[in-house]
Design a protein around this motif. Structure first.
Motif, PDB file in Angstrom:
ATOM      1  N   ASN A   1       0.849  -1.202   0.000  1.00 36.76           N
ATOM      2  CA  ASN A   1       0.000   0.000   0.000  1.00 36.76           C
ATOM      3  C   ASN A   1       0.878   1.243   0.000  1.00 36.76           C
ATOM      4  OD1 ASN A   1       0.554  -0.751   2.828  1.00 36.76           O
ATOM      5  ND2 ASN A   1      -0.658   1.046   3.315  1.00 36.76           N
ATOM      6  N   LEU A   2       0.554   2.130  -0.930  1.00 31.07           N
ATOM      7  CA  LEU A   2       1.292   3.378  -1.087  1.00 31.07           C
ATOM      8  C   LEU A   2       0.859   4.342   0.012  1.00 31.07           C
ATOM      9  CD1 LEU A   2       3.360   4.661  -2.966  1.00 31.07           C
ATOM     10  CD2 LEU A   2       1.478   5.485  -4.380  1.00 31.07           C
ATOM     11  N   LYS A   3       1.833   4.887   0.729  1.00 32.08           N
ATOM     12  CA  LYS A   3       1.540   5.806   1.832  1.00 32.08           C
ATOM     13  C   LYS A   3       1.675   7.253   1.368  1.00 32.08           C
ATOM     14  CE  LYS A   3       2.901   2.568   5.371  1.00 32.08           C
ATOM     15  NZ  LYS A   3       3.526   2.418   6.650  1.00 32.08           N
ATOM     16  N   SER A   4       1.109   8.151   2.143  1.00 25.63           N
ATOM     17  CA  SER A   4       1.105   9.570   1.772  1.00 25.63           C
ATOM     18  C   SER A   4       2.517  10.164   1.692  1.00 25.63           C
ATOM     19  CB  SER A   4       0.251  10.377   2.751  1.00 25.63           C
ATOM     20  OG  SER A   4       0.756  10.234   4.061  1.00 25.63           O
ATOM     21  N   ASP A   5       3.495   9.589   2.413  1.00 25.09           N
ATOM     22  CA  ASP A   5       4.866  10.106   2.372  1.00 25.09           C
ATOM     23  C   ASP A   5       5.670   9.563   1.183  1.00 25.09           C
ATOM     24  OD1 ASP A   5       5.422   7.490   3.094  1.00 25.09           O
ATOM     25  OD2 ASP A   5       6.461   8.004   4.954  1.00 25.09           O
ATOM     26  N   GLY A   6       5.021   8.738   0.323  1.00 24.95           N
ATOM     27  CA  GLY A   6       5.697   8.181  -0.845  1.00 24.95           C
ATOM     28  C   GLY A   6       6.316   6.822  -0.597  1.00 24.95           C
ATOM     29  N   SER A   7       6.361   6.375   0.663  1.00 30.54           N
ATOM     30  CA  SER A   7       6.885   5.033   0.938  1.00 30.54           C
ATOM     31  C   SER A   7       5.765   4.013   0.696  1.00 30.54           C
ATOM     32  CB  SER A   7       7.417   4.942   2.370  1.00 30.54           C
ATOM     33  OG  SER A   7       6.353   4.982   3.299  1.00 30.54           O
ATOM     34  N   TYR A   8       6.134   2.784   0.787  1.00 30.75           N
ATOM     35  CA  TYR A   8       5.217   1.682   0.529  1.00 30.75           C
ATOM     36  C   TYR A   8       5.124   0.819   1.769  1.00 30.75           C
ATOM     37  CZ  TYR A   8       3.380   0.042  -3.987  1.00 30.75           C
ATOM     38  OH  TYR A   8       2.599  -0.230  -5.073  1.00 30.75           O
ATOM     39  N   GLY A   9       3.922   0.551   2.239  1.00 34.09           N
ATOM     40  CA  GLY A   9       3.747  -0.413   3.317  1.00 34.09           C
ATOM     41  C   GLY A   9       3.790  -1.810   2.716  1.00 34.09           C
ATOM     42  N   VAL A  10       4.461  -2.737   3.382  1.00 38.47           N
ATOM     43  CA  VAL A  10       4.613  -4.101   2.879  1.00 38.47           C
ATOM     44  C   VAL A  10       4.129  -5.072   3.945  1.00 38.47           C
ATOM     45  CG1 VAL A  10       6.265  -5.847   2.078  1.00 38.47           C
ATOM     46  CG2 VAL A  10       6.651  -3.435   1.537  1.00 38.47           C
ATOM     47  N   LEU A  11       3.270  -5.992   3.538  1.00 36.66           N
ATOM     48  CA  LEU A  11       2.851  -7.099   4.399  1.00 36.66           C
ATOM     49  C   LEU A  11       2.996  -8.370   3.587  1.00 36.66           C
ATOM     50  CD1 LEU A  11       1.501  -8.561   6.798  1.00 36.66           C
ATOM     51  CD2 LEU A  11      -0.692  -8.021   5.741  1.00 36.66           C
ATOM     52  N   ASN A  12       3.902  -9.229   3.992  1.00 40.32           N
ATOM     53  CA  ASN A  12       4.046 -10.550   3.386  1.00 40.32           C
ATOM     54  C   ASN A  12       3.479 -11.553   4.365  1.00 40.32           C
ATOM     55  OD1 ASN A  12       5.348  -9.433   1.224  1.00 40.32           O
ATOM     56  ND2 ASN A  12       7.366 -10.216   1.746  1.00 40.32           N
ATOM     57  N   ARG A  13       2.724 -12.494   3.842  1.00 40.52           N
ATOM     58  CA  ARG A  13       2.233 -13.553   4.705  1.00 40.52           C
ATOM     59  C   ARG A  13       2.249 -14.859   3.941  1.00 40.52           C
ATOM     60  NH1 ARG A  13      -3.852 -13.772   6.122  1.00 40.52           N
ATOM     61  NH2 ARG A  13      -4.641 -14.422   4.113  1.00 40.52           N
ATOM     62  N   CYS A  14       2.404 -15.952   4.700  1.00 45.46           N
ATOM     63  CA  CYS A  14       2.415 -17.259   4.054  1.00 45.46           C
ATOM     64  C   CYS A  14       1.707 -18.259   4.946  1.00 45.46           C
ATOM     65  CB  CYS A  14       3.826 -17.713   3.719  1.00 45.46           C
ATOM     66  SG  CYS A  14       4.734 -18.441   5.083  1.00 45.46           S
TER      67      CYS A  14
END
Length: 190
Positions: A66-79
């Motif tokens: 998910n793209l955040k307002s500060d330009g970084s990307y939130g990452v969630l990996n799950r398995c």
């Protein structure tokens, strides 16, 4: 204490020096070019990956961006494991070079990254994404890591073969890929 700081500083210089050289290596894989990170965000199913220690025992993996307002990307990996347990790893991603949205640094939140921020980040290069943002190939520039991603948990054989061909053309060893296990094989017997 002084030796510890010197050792950590030396490791950091070596790590960053190695990472910086791969970004401009003429033998490095070719990336996708301008990637629309708004369209790239969302859920991706991992169809196949090269073996890696962090994903041992994972049978079904997903990545959520998910793209955040500060330009970084939130990452969630799950398995999901054979034991029907969901394992998660959360982190963030940032663009390596301004204007180049196909090369990201990814760092997961754990005790080590909280202790020494920025040292344990990995290179996430988007090598290919189709025009509909339905399939993607992601790898590391040293070709040790590779992921084939899709918005759906499976693809027709012709489409899988097309993605494999693209990865092989980039110099990745696709004979070692670990493929996603079918959903019905994961479900526990009752």
């Amino acid at each position: 204490m002084r030796r510890l700081h010197l050792l950590l500083g030396l490791c950091l210089v070596m790590l960053l020096g190695g990472c910086a050289s791969s970004a401009h290596d003429p033998l490095a894989p070719k990336t996708a070019g301008n990637v629309d990170l708004k369209r790239y965000q969302g859920k991706w199913y991992e169809l196949a990956r090269l073996p890696m220690r962090y994903q041992q025992g994972c049978e079904q993996s997903e990545a959520h961006y998910n793209l955040k307002s500060d330009g970084s990307y939130g990452v969630l990996n799950r398995c999901r494991t054979l034991g029907d347990e969901w394992l998660r790893a959360e982190g963030h991603a940032n663009i390596q070079e301004p204007g180049h949205t196909d090369k990201l640094w990814v760092e997961f939140d754990n005790w080590f990254t909280r202790l020494v921020p920025g040292v344990a980040r990995g290179e996430y290069w988007i090598l290919y994404v189709d025009e509909r943002y339905h399939t993607a190939i992601v790898g590391s520039p040293d070709r040790k890591y590779l992921w084939i991603l899709s918005r759906t948990p499976s693809l027709p054989a012709w489409q899988r073969e097309s993605l494999l061909s693209k990865a092989r053309q980039q110099g990745y060893d696709t004979s070692r890929l670990i493929w996603r296990t079918a959903d019905q094989q994961i479900v526990k017997s009752h």
